[in-house]
Motif scaffolding. Sequence first.
Motif, PDB file in Angstrom:
ATOM      1  N   SER A   5       0.823  -1.210   0.000  1.00 31.82           N
ATOM      2  CA  SER A   5       0.000   0.000   0.000  1.00 31.82           C
ATOM      3  C   SER A   5       0.855   1.257   0.000  1.00 31.82           C
ATOM      4  O   SER A   5       0.339   2.367  -0.190  1.00 31.82           O
ATOM      5  CB  SER A   5      -0.929   0.014   1.220  1.00 31.82           C
ATOM      6  OG  SER A   5      -0.168   0.107   2.416  1.00 31.82           O
ATOM      7  N   LEU A   6       2.154   1.101   0.233  1.00 28.83           N
ATOM      8  CA  LEU A   6       3.100   2.221   0.210  1.00 28.83           C
ATOM      9  C   LEU A   6       4.485   1.666  -0.076  1.00 28.83           C
ATOM     10  O   LEU A   6       4.863   0.622   0.466  1.00 28.83           O
ATOM     11  CB  LEU A   6       3.085   2.981   1.545  1.00 28.83           C
ATOM     12  CG  LEU A   6       3.900   4.287   1.656  1.00 28.83           C
ATOM     13  CD1 LEU A   6       3.285   5.222   2.699  1.00 28.83           C
ATOM     14  CD2 LEU A   6       5.360   4.020   2.033  1.00 28.83           C
ATOM     15  N   VAL A   7       5.226   2.367  -0.924  1.00 33.64           N
ATOM     16  CA  VAL A   7       6.604   1.998  -1.246  1.00 33.64           C
ATOM     17  C   VAL A   7       7.532   3.081  -0.713  1.00 33.64           C
ATOM     18  O   VAL A   7       7.317   4.267  -0.972  1.00 33.64           O
ATOM     19  CB  VAL A   7       6.810   1.847  -2.768  1.00 33.64           C
ATOM     20  CG1 VAL A   7       8.275   1.565  -3.091  1.00 33.64           C
ATOM     21  CG2 VAL A   7       5.922   0.741  -3.325  1.00 33.64           C
ATOM     22  N   ALA A   8       8.533   2.680   0.051  1.00 32.31           N
ATOM     23  CA  ALA A   8       9.514   3.626   0.596  1.00 32.31           C
ATOM     24  C   ALA A   8      10.898   3.197   0.155  1.00 32.31           C
ATOM     25  O   ALA A   8      11.223   2.002   0.175  1.00 32.31           O
ATOM     26  CB  ALA A   8       9.435   3.661   2.122  1.00 32.31           C
ATOM     27  N   GLU A 208       1.192   7.378   8.507  1.00 29.55           N
ATOM     28  CA  GLU A 208      -0.029   7.678   9.249  1.00 29.55           C
ATOM     29  C   GLU A 208      -0.903   8.662   8.477  1.00 29.55           C
ATOM     30  O   GLU A 208      -2.126   8.505   8.408  1.00 29.55           O
ATOM     31  CB  GLU A 208       0.318   8.245  10.621  1.00 29.55           C
ATOM     32  CG  GLU A 208      -0.892   8.540  11.488  1.00 29.55           C
ATOM     33  CD  GLU A 208      -0.519   9.059  12.868  1.00 29.55           C
ATOM     34  OE1 GLU A 208      -1.430   9.149  13.724  1.00 29.55           O
ATOM     35  OE2 GLU A 208       0.663   9.383  13.091  1.00 29.55           O
ATOM     36  N   GLN A 209      -0.266   9.670   7.884  1.00 34.91           N
ATOM     37  CA  GLN A 209      -1.014  10.654   7.101  1.00 34.91           C
ATOM     38  C   GLN A 209      -1.674  10.021   5.879  1.00 34.91           C
ATOM     39  O   GLN A 209      -2.730  10.462   5.428  1.00 34.91           O
ATOM     40  CB  GLN A 209      -0.086  11.782   6.665  1.00 34.91           C
ATOM     41  CG  GLN A 209       0.465  12.614   7.817  1.00 34.91           C
ATOM     42  CD  GLN A 209       1.600  13.530   7.395  1.00 34.91           C
ATOM     43  OE1 GLN A 209       1.973  13.585   6.217  1.00 34.91           O
ATOM     44  NE2 GLN A 209       2.167  14.237   8.348  1.00 34.91           N
ATOM     45  N   GLU A 213      -0.574   1.042   6.789  1.00 34.60           N
ATOM     46  CA  GLU A 213      -0.135   0.290   7.957  1.00 34.60           C
ATOM     47  C   GLU A 213       1.210  -0.376   7.684  1.00 34.60           C
ATOM     48  O   GLU A 213       1.464  -0.833   6.556  1.00 34.60           O
ATOM     49  CB  GLU A 213      -1.169  -0.776   8.319  1.00 34.60           C
ATOM     50  CG  GLU A 213      -2.521  -0.216   8.734  1.00 34.60           C
ATOM     51  CD  GLU A 213      -2.438   0.561  10.038  1.00 34.60           C
ATOM     52  OE1 GLU A 213      -1.560   0.229  10.870  1.00 34.60           O
ATOM     53  OE2 GLU A 213      -3.239   1.500  10.223  1.00 34.60           O
ATOM     54  N   PRO A 214       2.088  -0.465   8.700  1.00 36.88           N
ATOM     55  CA  PRO A 214       3.434  -1.046   8.502  1.00 36.88           C
ATOM     56  C   PRO A 214       3.447  -2.403   7.801  1.00 36.88           C
ATOM     57  O   PRO A 214       4.295  -2.619   6.919  1.00 36.88           O
ATOM     58  CB  PRO A 214       3.984  -1.134   9.932  1.00 36.88           C
ATOM     59  CG  PRO A 214       3.292  -0.043  10.659  1.00 36.88           C
ATOM     60  CD  PRO A 214       1.908   0.031  10.076  1.00 36.88           C
ATOM     61  N   VAL A 233       8.899  -1.874   8.636  1.00 37.92           N
ATOM     62  CA  VAL A 233       7.910  -2.169   7.594  1.00 37.92           C
ATOM     63  C   VAL A 233       7.609  -3.667   7.526  1.00 37.92           C
ATOM     64  O   VAL A 233       8.305  -4.496   8.107  1.00 37.92           O
ATOM     65  CB  VAL A 233       8.393  -1.672   6.215  1.00 37.92           C
ATOM     66  CG1 VAL A 233       8.626  -0.165   6.246  1.00 37.92           C
ATOM     67  CG2 VAL A 233       9.661  -2.411   5.771  1.00 37.92           C
ATOM     68  N   GLY A 234       6.568  -3.991   6.770  1.00 36.60           N
ATOM     69  CA  GLY A 234       6.197  -5.390   6.615  1.00 36.60           C
ATOM     70  C   GLY A 234       7.180  -6.184   5.796  1.00 36.60           C
ATOM     71  O   GLY A 234       7.360  -7.393   6.014  1.00 36.60           O
ATOM     72  N   HIS A 235       7.834  -5.527   4.828  1.00 35.57           N
ATOM     73  CA  HIS A 235       8.795  -6.239   3.978  1.00 35.57           C
ATOM     74  C   HIS A 235       9.984  -5.314   3.705  1.00 35.57           C
ATOM     75  O   HIS A 235       9.871  -4.342   2.963  1.00 35.57           O
ATOM     76  CB  HIS A 235       8.132  -6.654   2.660  1.00 35.57           C
ATOM     77  CG  HIS A 235       8.925  -7.672   1.890  1.00 35.57           C
ATOM     78  ND1 HIS A 235       9.036  -8.986   2.294  1.00 35.57           N
ATOM     79  CD2 HIS A 235       9.643  -7.561   0.749  1.00 35.57           C
ATOM     80  CE1 HIS A 235       9.784  -9.651   1.429  1.00 35.57           C
ATOM     81  NE2 HIS A 235      10.166  -8.801   0.477  1.00 35.57           N
TER      82      HIS A 235
END
Length: 270
Positions: A5-8, A208-209, A213-214, A233-235
């Motif tokens: 849901s998010l890539v960092a 959070e913004q 979720e992690p 993070v999760g992965h």
Amino acid sequence: MRRPSLVASDVDGTLLDPAERVSERTARSARGVHDSGTPFVLVTGRPPRWVPRIVTGLGVAGTVVCSNGAVLYDAAADRVLHSTPIEPTTLREVTGELREALPGCSFGVERATSGAHDRLDQQFIAESAFHRCWPNPDLRIAVQHELVGVPVVKLLVMHERMTSAEMAPFAEELIGGRLEITYSTGAGLLELSAPGVNKAAGLARVAEQLAAEPPDIIAFGDMPNDIPMLEWVGHGVAVGNAHPEVRQVADEVTTSNTHDGVATVLERWW
């Protein structure tokens, strides 16, 4: 994992190739993530002034976690959203103690302003003995009391005769929990932030913004300053050229930054 849901991603040594360029393949994968509606967040040790060129090459602009989590920067609006400083009292104490414990060390500081190019002469200040690890025309030489007289987002400690890994245990034992200690290069440079400030904490603010979720977040890195983020993070993914400690904590090791390690993983979903 399912589609994140998010890539960092870290920048230097991870997203960028060894020549500090964004490859076309990596830029294409980042744009694919962004165009799908999934946030692509840069998480870097760089200050905001070193971010615009990367954002331009990547073709994706948004909130960037800068200075190892101490600064949140809106790259689209060129605006610093939040910063967490080290206070002058702590700066004076720590620099004095480190100078005594590590003879030959020198100091530089990074300060947050309102944007990437706002008051450049106030952003990066160092002692005359502080030799640059990188070309930086923005560096301004100042006397010691000016360095520690106002809050800063990062304290840099350099030593020409020690590696970063050799310096870190001395600093950890001396400073304890008063500051966060990490490094992103082996070339005798430590990066110190306020207590609780690291890439994981900075990314958590952005996540959070964005209601991410992690467990649903994937992150990429290569150096010890990336470890808190990869563990949070999760992965967590280490690129193939990553520091051994980073490879050890990662859930996966991809190809090196030379071979588009970030894109290699993201192409599973985008």
